[in-house]
Design a protein around this motif. Structure first.
Motif, mmCIF file in Angstrom:
data_model
loop_
_atom_site.group_PDB
_atom_site.id
_atom_site.type_symbol
_atom_site.label_atom_id
_atom_site.label_comp_id
_atom_site.label_asym_id
_atom_site.label_seq_id
_atom_site.Cartn_x
_atom_site.Cartn_y
_atom_site.Cartn_z
ATOM 1 N N GLU A 84 0.803 -1.220 0.000
ATOM 2 C CA GLU A 84 0.000 0.000 0.000
ATOM 3 C C GLU A 84 0.839 1.274 0.000
ATOM 4 O OE1 GLU A 84 -2.970 -0.076 3.046
ATOM 5 O OE2 GLU A 84 -3.773 -1.992 2.374
ATOM 6 N N GLY A 85 1.823 1.306 -0.855
ATOM 7 C CA GLY A 85 2.629 2.508 -1.031
ATOM 8 C C GLY A 85 3.758 2.707 -0.039
ATOM 9 N N GLU A 86 4.009 1.716 0.816
ATOM 10 C CA GLU A 86 5.094 1.836 1.800
ATOM 11 C C GLU A 86 5.964 0.588 1.790
ATOM 12 O OE1 GLU A 86 3.925 4.641 5.495
ATOM 13 O OE2 GLU A 86 3.201 2.585 5.605
ATOM 14 N N TRP A 87 7.246 0.809 2.021
ATOM 15 C CA TRP A 87 8.189 -0.288 2.203
ATOM 16 C C TRP A 87 8.228 -0.626 3.680
ATOM 17 C CZ3 TRP A 87 10.301 -3.109 -1.550
ATOM 18 C CH2 TRP A 87 10.335 -2.570 -2.834
ATOM 19 N N HIS A 88 8.204 -1.909 3.988
ATOM 20 C CA HIS A 88 8.305 -2.389 5.357
ATOM 21 C C HIS A 88 9.603 -3.182 5.470
ATOM 22 C CE1 HIS A 88 4.050 -1.512 6.409
ATOM 23 N NE2 HIS A 88 3.939 -1.582 5.090
ATOM 24 N N CYS A 89 10.418 -2.832 6.447
ATOM 25 C CA CYS A 89 11.694 -3.521 6.655
ATOM 26 C C CYS A 89 11.721 -4.061 8.076
ATOM 27 C CB CYS A 89 12.862 -2.556 6.431
ATOM 28 S SG CYS A 89 14.460 -3.310 6.753
ATOM 29 N N ALA A 90 12.015 -5.335 8.218
ATOM 30 C CA ALA A 90 12.112 -5.967 9.530
ATOM 31 C C ALA A 90 13.522 -6.516 9.703
ATOM 32 C CB ALA A 90 11.091 -7.083 9.661
#
Length: 155
Positions: A84-90
């Motif tokens: 949804e338009g965002e990068w998620h980094c874990a």
């Protein structure tokens, strides 16, 4: 400036990263200066030379991953996802554990590089909090407020 006087301020750096729309060269050097302690200790090794070349070429994603490798050698990228338009980094210390079993530090941003660097800053913030004692230290009083008393009567 000595290391004691230099103050690591991840919350304000994290806020700055969240507000920034895209990576810039001055921002990368500010992140290295404020949140990365190990880069300076490597002096001019092969790793720091590679990081400098990546920054000069503005290869931001590769530079962010190289910086992550230098600064947090025990941490690994667990997941990078776009949703949804965002990068998620874990980031996690135990990459092979399932999500529900291991703990991970997560960050998100519209820019991939800033998501990775936000996670790095978050780990630094957690490390700074962990180094502080959870209970405030109490200094012993010089004069005891009590007098020892011997009670030998045990009825």
């Amino acid at each position: 400036m000595t290391a004691i006087l230099r103050r690591l301020d991840p919350p304000s750096l994290g806020q700055q990263l969240r507000a920034t729309p895209a990576m810039t060269r001055p921002l990368m050097f500010e992140i290295i200066d404020r949140a990365c302690r190990r880069v300076a200790s490597f002096d001019q090794s092969e790793r720091t030379t590679r990081l400098t070349r990546l920054i000069d070429a503005e290869a931001w994603t590769d530079a962010a991953l190289a910086l992550l490798e230098l600064e947090l050698p025990l941490w690994q990228v667990r997941r990078i996802a776009y949703d949804e338009g965002e990068w998620h980094c874990a980031l996690s210390r135990e990459r092979e554990l399932p999500d529900w079993l291991g703990s991970a530090v997560e960050a998100r941003h519209a820019d991939l590089v800033l998501a990775v660097l936000s996670a790095l800053v978050e780990v630094r913030e957690l490390a700074a909090d962990a180094s502080r004692p959870s209970v405030p230290s109490v200094h012993p009083m010089l004069g005891a407020p009590y007098q020892p008393l011997a009670c030998d009567s045990f009825r």
